[in-house]
Enzyme design. Sequence first.
Site, PDB file in Angstrom:
ATOM      1  N   SER A 215       0.839  -1.197   0.000  1.00  0.00           N
ATOM      2  CA  SER A 215       0.000   0.000   0.000  1.00  0.00           C
ATOM      3  C   SER A 215       0.882   1.259   0.000  1.00  0.00           C
ATOM      4  O   SER A 215       1.625   1.485  -0.938  1.00  0.00           O
ATOM      5  CB  SER A 215      -0.953  -0.047   1.191  1.00  0.00           C
ATOM      6  OG  SER A 215      -1.990   0.886   1.053  1.00  0.00           O
ATOM      7  N   ASP A 241      -0.674  -4.775  -3.586  1.00  0.00           N
ATOM      8  CA  ASP A 241      -2.064  -4.338  -3.579  1.00  0.00           C
ATOM      9  C   ASP A 241      -2.250  -2.822  -3.537  1.00  0.00           C
ATOM     10  O   ASP A 241      -3.007  -2.297  -2.718  1.00  0.00           O
ATOM     11  CB  ASP A 241      -2.836  -4.980  -2.426  1.00  0.00           C
ATOM     12  CG  ASP A 241      -4.330  -5.069  -2.756  1.00  0.00           C
ATOM     13  OD1 ASP A 241      -4.653  -5.530  -3.858  1.00  0.00           O
ATOM     14  OD2 ASP A 241      -5.166  -4.693  -1.915  1.00  0.00           O
ATOM     15  N   HIS A 370      -6.892  -7.019   1.441  1.00  0.00           N
ATOM     16  CA  HIS A 370      -5.909  -5.966   1.154  1.00  0.00           C
ATOM     17  C   HIS A 370      -4.529  -6.324   1.702  1.00  0.00           C
ATOM     18  O   HIS A 370      -3.510  -6.010   1.088  1.00  0.00           O
ATOM     19  CB  HIS A 370      -6.400  -4.643   1.753  1.00  0.00           C
ATOM     20  CG  HIS A 370      -5.461  -3.491   1.526  1.00  0.00           C
ATOM     21  ND1 HIS A 370      -4.981  -3.158   0.272  1.00  0.00           N
ATOM     22  CD2 HIS A 370      -4.902  -2.606   2.396  1.00  0.00           C
ATOM     23  CE1 HIS A 370      -4.183  -2.095   0.381  1.00  0.00           C
ATOM     24  NE2 HIS A 370      -4.116  -1.756   1.654  1.00  0.00           N
TER      25      HIS A 370
END
Length: 412
Positions: A215, A241, A370
């Site tokens: 992220s 992700d 996630h």
Amino acid sequence: MSDFQRSFAKAKLAALPFQSPLHAEEDEEEDEGEDECGHWRPSPDPFQDDDSSSSASSASSTGTIIPSPSKNLFARPKFSTGRRTLDPLPWNDYFTRELYLNVSRPTENVIFHAYVVPPTKGPLLVTHHGAGSSGLSFALFALEVRKTLPNAGVLSLDARGHGETVVKHLGSQSNNADLDLSLETLSQDLLDVIHMTQTQLVWPELPRLVLIGHSLGGAVVTNIAVAGKLGNAVLGYAVLDVVEGSAIDALQSMHSYLSTRPKSFPSIASGIEWHTRSRTIRNSTSARISVPSLLRREPSNASNQWTWRTDLAATQPYWEGWFAGLSRKFLAAKGGKLLLLAGTDRLDKELMIGQMQGKYQLQVFPEAGHFIHEDQAEKTAMIVADFYRRNDTTALVLPPKVGAISKPKTLA
């Protein structure tokens, strides 16, 4: 029926053993709160890992029942061992050392906290977690990747404002106040941690590096890769992700997510439970490692509650700057490129074109959330290990040059 037939039937019935009516036993079981069939079924385990086999769980719930000689054949046991514990797991089961690295700058002093497993003639995987997380987010991954790459090392830091890293602003009495979480500052922080780790562990030179970011961390490692400040030491980088288009779109709903998240927890265990029940982290083992580092208990808190270490809402001014231009930089930087996503819908147009042109390796984990590296630590480790081997040029054995090949000897 004649008297003879009646007496004959009575004689036969008298010889049979007495059995209590079935409905009487069923009534007794209903009083004990059992189900319609009188079978005790353990309650579903909400903390079971998502990657466990569904067939195995089905088999466990329909196992053969061995009758007991006691009267209460289907009585509920006093203790159930089916539930998993929510106790935290220690960091030193996954890393060998923790480092406290002091950096002095004109306006601040920073003590960076990091976890490390030093490499032994292998690569160093440098990981950077996402916003609101910590270095222990990669703990289970660190354990799994070293099963495949035993000589590899892992360096995982707590970014400023996260985990145990402390920023002291000069002239200010409070720690971590008015944090600068800009992309450039976070990138410089990671560079400093890498070089200071080299100094503290007395490495004559940097080992081969694979940068891995989840992220926000993906934006940080990409920014470092495209700047080229680590030179040829970087073999490649992996982004977990996050892509520019979907990340910026997701920022619109960030406040809604933060408003639904609990503000505090009565215990560490309840914080772990919330992460697994909400499927924020789908692997209960990883949650038991990483979640405790996300929470802290203030001494002045009279209610004795555990609150979040990182105030995500306060980081809003930096959100768009983290991800702007990410796709372009990801494709432009030198070195091998790996993108791990939880779904192909996250790809934006620029990355879709790059993927069709074969500019990077793409791996999709539809069964993960996630937090790919936590939900699917073993699979993530295998993909990263294969990615390293594919880009490790030191393992190549090139054929000799044409001029260096000796001529065959002629017979006399």
